[in-house]
Scaffold this motif. Structure first.
Motif, mmCIF file in Angstrom:
data_model
loop_
_atom_site.group_PDB
_atom_site.id
_atom_site.type_symbol
_atom_site.label_atom_id
_atom_site.label_comp_id
_atom_site.label_asym_id
_atom_site.label_seq_id
_atom_site.Cartn_x
_atom_site.Cartn_y
_atom_site.Cartn_z
ATOM 1 N N THR A 1 63.141 62.738 -53.152
ATOM 2 C CA THR A 1 63.233 61.459 -52.439
ATOM 3 C C THR A 1 63.205 60.293 -53.415
ATOM 4 O OG1 THR A 1 62.171 62.411 -50.491
ATOM 5 C CG2 THR A 1 62.137 60.010 -50.672
ATOM 6 N N PRO B 1 48.291 69.227 -46.507
ATOM 7 C CA PRO B 1 49.459 68.515 -45.977
ATOM 8 C C PRO B 1 50.272 67.836 -47.077
ATOM 9 C CG PRO B 1 47.409 67.635 -45.041
ATOM 10 C CD PRO B 1 47.036 68.684 -46.031
ATOM 11 N N LEU B 2 51.549 67.780 -46.833
ATOM 12 C CA LEU B 2 52.485 67.075 -47.704
ATOM 13 C C LEU B 2 52.425 65.588 -47.358
ATOM 14 C CD1 LEU B 2 54.864 67.668 -49.714
ATOM 15 C CD2 LEU B 2 56.342 67.709 -47.720
ATOM 16 N N THR B 3 52.530 64.728 -48.355
ATOM 17 C CA THR B 3 52.627 63.288 -48.098
ATOM 18 C C THR B 3 54.059 63.003 -47.682
ATOM 19 O OG1 THR B 3 50.906 62.816 -49.732
ATOM 20 C CG2 THR B 3 52.327 60.982 -49.085
ATOM 21 N N GLN B 4 54.258 62.691 -46.416
ATOM 22 C CA GLN B 4 55.602 62.498 -45.877
ATOM 23 C C GLN B 4 56.380 61.413 -46.642
ATOM 24 O OE1 GLN B 4 57.124 64.460 -43.638
ATOM 25 N NE2 GLN B 4 55.245 65.665 -43.728
ATOM 26 N N GLY B 5 57.645 61.725 -46.915
ATOM 27 C CA GLY B 5 58.525 60.762 -47.573
ATOM 28 C C GLY B 5 58.266 60.609 -49.066
ATOM 29 N N ARG B 6 57.393 61.438 -49.616
ATOM 30 C CA ARG B 6 57.055 61.333 -51.034
ATOM 31 C C ARG B 6 57.303 62.671 -51.719
ATOM 32 N NH1 ARG B 6 57.807 56.818 -50.101
ATOM 33 N NH2 ARG B 6 56.266 55.170 -49.987
ATOM 34 N N SER B 7 58.474 62.797 -52.301
ATOM 35 C CA SER B 7 58.810 63.975 -53.086
ATOM 36 C C SER B 7 59.636 63.501 -54.269
ATOM 37 C CB SER B 7 59.612 64.982 -52.258
ATOM 38 O OG SER B 7 60.915 64.484 -52.012
ATOM 39 N N GLY C 1 52.560 61.208 -53.898
ATOM 40 C CA GLY C 1 52.361 62.473 -53.182
ATOM 41 C C GLY C 1 51.646 63.483 -54.056
ATOM 42 N N THR D 1 51.341 73.011 -50.853
ATOM 43 C CA THR D 1 51.495 72.063 -49.750
ATOM 44 C C THR D 1 52.138 72.751 -48.551
ATOM 45 O OG1 THR D 1 53.621 71.350 -50.632
ATOM 46 C CG2 THR D 1 51.701 70.016 -51.221
#
Length: 166
Positions: A157, A148-154, A40, A124
């Motif tokens: 997480t 945009p944020l990369t979904q599911g990638r933090s 991300g 983001t």
């Protein structure tokens, strides 16, 4: 490896130390913890650099990250986070932000970043500090870029997934 040129900054209670030399032209600047580098982060930074301006990353110092995210963080020390970011092809400069963890206002960041004459400040979508970052960009005469944020990638997480697997 970069040099740690500490640069106190006028009236700001925050200071920065360059890890990798700043670019000569007005950059886009993004700041954050970047505690556990993941895809991300890489996608976000690459997308910023693809807009054509030099990319400078401000890494929040260990004391600040620990105060905000808890005693177990950061996982990776500030110098190593800066080194990894500086090694990315899309990053043109890296500095470490030091100062009291309570100093987080847009005015504090504007004063810290003013000497760099940023063309843009980036964040983001969903960033809890979006309004403050927009105000800081406006105060600096810079654009505010929201990607945009990369979904599911933090980092949270990733750390949760690792703790479940151990």
């Amino acid at each position: 490896m970069g040099s740690m040129d500490r640069s106190p900054n006028g009236t700001s209670p925050l200071s920065l130390a360059w890890f990798a030399a700043p670019p000569a032209t007005a950059p886009v600047i993004v700041t954050g913890a970047f505690d556990v580098l993941h895809v991300g982060h890489v996608r976000f930074l690459t997308a910023l650099r693809e807009r054509g301006l030099p990319l400078v990353v401000g890494v929040e110092g260990d004391e600040r990250v620990r105060a905000w995210k808890g005693p177990e963080r950061p996982i990776t020390p500030e110098n190593e986070r800066a080194e990894m970011l500086a090694a990315l092809r899309c990053v043109d400069g890296v500095f470490i932000i030091s100062g009291p963890p309570t100093r987080v206002s847009w005015q504090d960041y504007a004063e810290l970043l003013r000497p760099l004459r940023p063309a843009a400040l980036a964040h983001t979508q969903g960033d809890p500090h979006t309004d403050a970052k927009r105000r800081g960009a406006e105060a600096l005469g810079a654009q505010s870029w929201e990607l945009p944020l990369t979904q599911g990638r933090s980092t949270t997480t990733v750390l949760n997934q690792l703790s479940q697997q151990l």
